[in-house]
Design a protein around this motif. Sequence first.
Motif, PDB file in Angstrom:
ATOM      1  N   CYS A 122       1.313  85.297 -37.457  1.00  0.00           N
ATOM      2  CA  CYS A 122       0.939  86.449 -38.270  1.00  0.00           C
ATOM      3  C   CYS A 122      -0.303  87.093 -37.670  1.00  0.00           C
ATOM      4  O   CYS A 122      -1.412  86.546 -37.796  1.00  0.00           O
ATOM      5  N   GLU A 123      -0.115  88.226 -37.023  1.00  0.00           N
ATOM      6  CA  GLU A 123      -1.224  88.957 -36.413  1.00  0.00           C
ATOM      7  C   GLU A 123      -2.027  88.056 -35.472  1.00  0.00           C
ATOM      8  O   GLU A 123      -3.256  88.096 -35.438  1.00  0.00           O
ATOM      9  N   GLY A 124      -1.343  87.192 -34.726  1.00  0.00           N
ATOM     10  CA  GLY A 124      -2.015  86.328 -33.766  1.00  0.00           C
ATOM     11  C   GLY A 124      -2.508  85.012 -34.332  1.00  0.00           C
ATOM     12  O   GLY A 124      -3.003  84.165 -33.580  1.00  0.00           O
ATOM     13  N   ALA A 125      -2.417  84.802 -35.633  1.00  0.00           N
ATOM     14  CA  ALA A 125      -2.852  83.552 -36.253  1.00  0.00           C
ATOM     15  C   ALA A 125      -1.639  82.701 -36.614  1.00  0.00           C
ATOM     16  O   ALA A 125      -0.636  83.211 -37.118  1.00  0.00           O
ATOM     17  N   GLU A 126      -1.728  81.405 -36.357  1.00  0.00           N
ATOM     18  CA  GLU A 126      -0.636  80.497 -36.695  1.00  0.00           C
ATOM     19  C   GLU A 126      -0.683  80.174 -38.182  1.00  0.00           C
ATOM     20  O   GLU A 126      -1.722  79.803 -38.723  1.00  0.00           O
ATOM     21  N   VAL A 127       0.438  80.324 -38.837  1.00  0.00           N
ATOM     22  CA  VAL A 127       0.556  80.033 -40.260  1.00  0.00           C
ATOM     23  C   VAL A 127       1.726  79.081 -40.452  1.00  0.00           C
ATOM     24  O   VAL A 127       2.809  79.289 -39.891  1.00  0.00           O
ATOM     25  N   VAL A 128       1.502  78.032 -41.224  1.00  0.00           N
ATOM     26  CA  VAL A 128       2.568  77.092 -41.546  1.00  0.00           C
ATOM     27  C   VAL A 128       2.877  77.207 -43.033  1.00  0.00           C
ATOM     28  O   VAL A 128       2.020  76.955 -43.875  1.00  0.00           O
ATOM     29  N   VAL A 129       4.101  77.608 -43.342  1.00  0.00           N
ATOM     30  CA  VAL A 129       4.530  77.744 -44.733  1.00  0.00           C
ATOM     31  C   VAL A 129       5.321  76.498 -45.099  1.00  0.00           C
ATOM     32  O   VAL A 129       6.344  76.206 -44.482  1.00  0.00           O
ATOM     33  N   PRO A 130       4.851  75.718 -46.083  1.00  0.00           N
ATOM     34  CA  PRO A 130       5.586  74.506 -46.476  1.00  0.00           C
ATOM     35  C   PRO A 130       7.039  74.810 -46.822  1.00  0.00           C
ATOM     36  O   PRO A 130       7.359  75.906 -47.297  1.00  0.00           O
ATOM     37  N   ARG A 131       7.877  73.838 -46.591  1.00  0.00           N
ATOM     38  CA  ARG A 131       9.315  74.052 -46.759  1.00  0.00           C
ATOM     39  C   ARG A 131       9.667  74.528 -48.153  1.00  0.00           C
ATOM     40  O   ARG A 131      10.531  75.392 -48.327  1.00  0.00           O
ATOM     41  N   ASP A 132       9.000  73.963 -49.175  1.00  0.00           N
ATOM     42  CA  ASP A 132       9.342  74.359 -50.539  1.00  0.00           C
ATOM     43  C   ASP A 132       8.816  75.738 -50.912  1.00  0.00           C
ATOM     44  O   ASP A 132       9.101  76.246 -51.990  1.00  0.00           O
ATOM     45  N   ARG A 133       8.043  76.367 -50.022  1.00  0.00           N
ATOM     46  CA  ARG A 133       7.520  77.702 -50.290  1.00  0.00           C
ATOM     47  C   ARG A 133       8.236  78.788 -49.498  1.00  0.00           C
ATOM     48  O   ARG A 133       8.067  79.969 -49.764  1.00  0.00           O
ATOM     49  N   VAL A 134       9.061  78.378 -48.549  1.00  0.00           N
ATOM     50  CA  VAL A 134       9.672  79.361 -47.663  1.00  0.00           C
ATOM     51  C   VAL A 134      10.534  80.348 -48.444  1.00  0.00           C
ATOM     52  O   VAL A 134      10.444  81.572 -48.257  1.00  0.00           O
ATOM     53  N   GLU A 135      11.379  79.846 -49.316  1.00  0.00           N
ATOM     54  CA  GLU A 135      12.314  80.722 -50.020  1.00  0.00           C
ATOM     55  C   GLU A 135      11.597  81.765 -50.865  1.00  0.00           C
ATOM     56  O   GLU A 135      12.026  82.915 -50.957  1.00  0.00           O
TER      57      GLU A 135
END
Length: 771
Positions: free
Chosen positions: A667-680
Amino acid sequence: MSTDRDTAAGAAETAAEHATAGGPDAEAAAGPAPDTVEDADGPGTDAQDGEGDSAETAAAEGAVAETAAAEVSEAAAELAAQRELRERIERRKAEKAGPIPAGTKLSGQAAHLLAAVRAVESGAPVDRSLLGPRASAAPERAQPSPRAAEPASAPSSAPSSAPSSAPSSASSAPQTVPAGAVSAVRTVLAEGGAPEALAGQVAAALGEQAAEVLREDPWQLLGVPGVRPEQADGFARALLGAACGPGDERRAAALVGWLLERAALQGHTALEAASVRGTLAEHAVPDPHEAVRHAIAEGAVLVFQEGAEDSFGGEFEAGFEDGPEAGAEDSEAAEDEEAADATDTAEAGPPAPVLLGLDRYALAEESLADGLARLVKTGPDDSWDEAATAAPRAAAELIRAVAGHGLVLHTGGEAARAEPVALAGAARALGVRAVVAVHSENGRDRLDASAGAVTVAGLLAGAEGPGRDADGMFALDLLVVLDAPQLDVETAAMIVESLPDGSRLVLSGDPGVLWSAGAGRVFADLLAARVCPQLASRTPDPGPIGELVSGIGIGELHQVEAPGKEVVIVPVRDAGEAVHRAVQLVAESVPRAFGVDAGQTQVITVGHGGSAGTRALNTALKQRLNPGPGRFGGFDPGDRIAYVPSPGRTLQGAVVSADAEGLRLDCEGAEVVVPRDRVESAVRHGWALTAHQAAGMRWPAAVVVLPGDASRGLNRPWVYTAFSRGDRHLSVVHGVDQALPHAVSDVPSQERTTRLRPLIESLLAPAEQPG
């Protein structure tokens, strides 16, 4: 405007949708309001998904029925506690009657609010006493979280990852609920016939004791985003059997809170009591007036009447105290008083309506009004004179305004952003600690690097900007906030309460765009209140797009000359054809004509659902631009995405990969990890956005899709916002016929009920002279 008449056949399908504030997170939080005209991801609804009943409220009703005082001891106690809160606020106002000296600390409710914010940021329990008194006679209730908690999805060093201490639009801190609590909730849900998959959301919203709370009050399920009254009613019947009914006091209190939460998703910070009663009647509540009184007594809501001697009492207090046993002499005295006041009443106009509000928004508006009044009282500073003399004319006018006042409003379009940025540069040259804050990373990247701009979220979280001093205040002297119309009341309150005494604030933005996705209309209320200098930029946006948008701003849809095809209209017959042409424009026409690749072209439409909403458009665009099986929860590496870390805030990026931790984004050059239960709930494909998601952002090219079934979702701010998102090119896929000029000329923005304007006007009104 040139016209592209190549068309392809398609089939018309369902009506255009409206999704709720904040993108996928909030979309599930409220159902359709068929008459709303604002866009998805802001105040508005997703009609086709059918995620709830209408939130439209009834017209104003008559006076409140009289009730015996002996039956309302708890209500009277609640009102007394609320009067005490108001008295404390009034004492603090009196203490701040003079000019504000620098170097003093916050006090009163401002300090309480800051302490609560710090507690939330640290993950510690919040002492409810910091947020104002409760009536001792009113039993304490479990307070569900108003919004689902936002997990911290990236390292704090990545400003775009929206840490949990980000602005108050995502004010709920992440909650770690023990597995045993979730399991207990799952058991209760199964007993009540509710989906067990809701267990995690319920536990996050209601806390560790969620199972016990639900058994005692099944309607607390309404505190979970996406749950509708009929679903909560069925759940309650399954748990309580014959012990519950439409008039159950627990149901009434939960419904009142639910109505106000839904109203907040549409931008309101309060609702008229009469309209709440009308909507309760639509939900089969047998005595809506008594239901509202009970909700007030329980502390579920607060009651206000602006301009009344006691704004926390008003009509309801009179109804509580004037029972049927009042004597004849009291009636006669009342008649005499009414006759004596008739002339005054006629001259003063009708009384202000009685409003109901949730304490989170009431506290935010009170705190924001106090903080803004503090800024307005900040005295002049002569040290700016030299900078004003050396600056260009437009910037010089703004510099002089800031030199003389602590709060200044600046209006203008995209080109006018250079003026407040120049102000900040001139301030730094004087040795003033100046910061420019913007709504989005996209907005920050559109400024020159020398501006040193930060995002509002990053500033509040401490991930960007100067940080805070020992007292928790921003370490700055001047804050310039661009994209000010996107500030909701809670975010604005956090900003203002974090400004040190003696500092100055400039709010700058385009008043024609859509208001904030969160509750409130801070910039519009301040413009209407006229309590500080307002400077309108004389710098117009250039080119055919700027000319077109300027006309829309005054209610006129002009045909503009576009010799370089800067503006193109693509007529279509139906939604299927609209999707086809949008894909063709993004993938072929715009890159060929302007050298703008698909990643720099943004598609904008009215809502998420419908036959030409973001879902349908993103599906078609993915098939053309990045086909794949969607092996990561519907996503593939390279997919363009829109990530919503908190309601009202959208980050654009691309899918990198996925692993056990979740979906990895850039995201705009920054790494973001979205937990699996939040992806949807938090990640969508992002080739197509709604106008509310796109507000505060711009791209080299924009394709606005208006299928025929989108006509009821159009109004002037929506069209103004959507059409102004492209810098070099705008294509309009046009299938709404005369609905477009009608929306521009005759459909203004949907009104919002807020309290900020009367609050700040009363704080800054000249004191009455004795005698």
